[in-house]
Design an enzyme around this catalytic site. Structure first.
Site, mmCIF file in Angstrom:
data_model
loop_
_atom_site.group_PDB
_atom_site.id
_atom_site.type_symbol
_atom_site.label_atom_id
_atom_site.label_comp_id
_atom_site.label_asym_id
_atom_site.label_seq_id
_atom_site.Cartn_x
_atom_site.Cartn_y
_atom_site.Cartn_z
ATOM 1 N N ASP A 79 -10.873 31.434 18.317
ATOM 2 C CA ASP A 79 -9.702 32.272 18.099
ATOM 3 C C ASP A 79 -10.196 33.703 17.980
ATOM 4 O O ASP A 79 -11.153 33.977 17.273
ATOM 5 C CB ASP A 79 -8.962 31.866 16.814
ATOM 6 N N GLU B 159 -8.700 31.099 24.579
ATOM 7 C CA GLU B 159 -7.350 31.449 24.995
ATOM 8 C C GLU B 159 -7.424 32.499 26.102
ATOM 9 O O GLU B 159 -8.318 33.333 26.108
ATOM 10 C CB GLU B 159 -6.589 32.061 23.819
ATOM 11 N N ASP C 226 -6.905 31.847 10.797
ATOM 12 C CA ASP C 226 -7.709 31.907 12.022
ATOM 13 C C ASP C 226 -8.393 30.580 12.338
ATOM 14 O O ASP C 226 -8.485 30.174 13.490
ATOM 15 C CB ASP C 226 -8.757 33.027 11.914
#
Ligand SMILES: [Zn+2]
Length: 403
Positions: A188, A272, A354
């Site tokens: 993340d 991501e 997170d």
């Protein structure tokens, strides 16, 4: 099974005055040829919807050299000029394939000056590198050794806005895939904490970065106050460039170590995709640097995963990784940015914001990876088995990155 890969090694070097003059002249010619060819292509494309090929551009270059006003183009090595046309060709191929925006002109101020030499335009003997049309080998600071017996295939010389000279040497190298492992990790990305791992580990920004960043902001304010065209302004601009270069260097070094470690320790790395259009834009300096770092990290993970036989899974940004409980998959509606720790209303689990997001990234990535997404192109969508029932609107994309 070892495999052959192309690998670039970048070093600083200190040119003699003569070499610096010749290389600066070459940079100027490269920029001119690139811009002139771009102008012709632009006229052809917007005027007549006609595409100009590399061969046509190359023929035009030969003609330019015969004219009186551009005869000086024949005085520098022809290889970097040809390479500039090849780069332009690639830029147009990307544009026509809708992978990139329309190519831009190279400006003396904004673009990094560089020249690329292929095998016929340099000699490599006993660890000494000499470029065509220059006298004597380059005085290179070998900060790390080239691989044993490596033969350079391409050499790129550049000078940054802080006036530092670099040579990037591309060689054929052999890498051995890392031993297989069961481990997988999700990442993340954040601003205060560069990367949070699904294992709970938080990776903070490099040590000197905060101080460097404050210095950069101060230098930029200084620059803004200086009068246009003054000697003071030139000095202030070089100072900004120098600090910027230092941040970038330290950052790259840090990211290289991090990406190597992640790829060595894990069979699957899930990240991501932050390049999805419509993402909220934030123009702060911290954000810009963090975005740049993320792009660099992704690129490094892509090629290192390929080198070492690992899988990199890229999932869609619109997967609500932050608001979903990684324990029971309940989605929380409200989760303001300042809430760093929260409790799930569904199962009562307490989450670090997170770490929870990183765990979800990993789960989404593994779900896609398990259904064979490794062979799918990146833009193709698929649903994760787990989330499809709970969150109908989610979309997860994954696949092998473009290399
Ligand atoms: Zn829960």
């Amino acid at each position: 099974m070892a495999r052959q890969v192309k690998r670039a090694f970048k070093y600083r070097f200190y040119p003699t005055d003569e070499q610096a003059a010749e290389l600066s002249r070459t940079f100027g010619c490269v920029r001119l040829v690139y811009n002139k060819a771009l102008e012709e292509r632009t006229r052809a494309w917007y005027g007549q919807r006609r595409r100009i090929s590399y061969v046509q551009s190359s023929a035009a270059l030969t003609e330019w050299k015969k004219t009186e006003e551009l005869a000086f183009l024949a005085e520098v090595s022809s290889v970097p000029l040809q390479q500039a046309l090849r780069h332009l060709q690639t830029a147009f191929a990307n544009f026509f394939a809708e992978r990139a925006k329309y190519p831009r002109f190279k400006s003396k101020k904004r673009s990094r000056a560089s020249a690329e030499y292929t095998r016929s335009a340099f000699t490599w003997r006993d660890g000494r590198l000499t470029l065509a049309k220059t006298t004597g080998p380059l005085d290179i600071r070998w900060s790390r050794p080239l691989p044993e017996g490596a033969e350079p295939t391409t050499v790129t010389v550049s000078c940054d806005s802080a006036g530092r000279w670099f040579v990037s040497i591309l060689v054929q190298d052999i890498v051995t895939p890392a031993p297989a492992t069961e481990a997988a990790v999700g990442l993340d990305v954040g601003i205060t904490c560069l990367v949070t791992l699904s294992t709970g580990e938080k990776i903070t920004n490099p040590r000197h970065e905060r101080r460097d960043r404050e210095r950069l902001a101060r230098a930029q304010r200084d620059l803004a106050r200086k009068a246009e065209g003054s000697a003071n302004r030139g000095r202030a601009r070089r100072r900004v460039a120098r600090i910027h270069a230092r941040i970038t260097d330290r950052r790259r070094d840090f990211l290289h170590k991090l990406s190597t470690r992640l790829v060595h320790e894990n069979q699957v790395v899930v990240i991501e995709d932050l390049n999805v259009a419509g993402m909220v834009k934030n123009h702060s300096l911290a954000r810009a640097i963090s975005d740049a770092a993320w792009r660099d990290l992704r690129t490094m993970l892509e090629y290192k995963a390929a080198w070492y036989g690992r899988e990199l899974v890229v999932i869609d940004r619109w997967f609500p990784s932050t608001k979903t409980c990684s324990n029971c998959w309940t989605v929380t509606e409200q989760l303001p940015l300042n809430v760093r720790v929260w409790t799930c209303g569904g199962c009562g689990a307490r989450h670090d914001r997170d770490v929870n997001a990183a765990k979800n990234v990993l789960a989404a990535g593994l779900a896609v990876s398990a259904c064979g997404a490794g062979v799918r192109p990146q833009r193709e969508s698929s649903r994760t088995g787990r989330s499809a029932t709970k969150q109908e609107t989610q979309r997860v994309t994954a696949g092998i990155p473009r290399l």
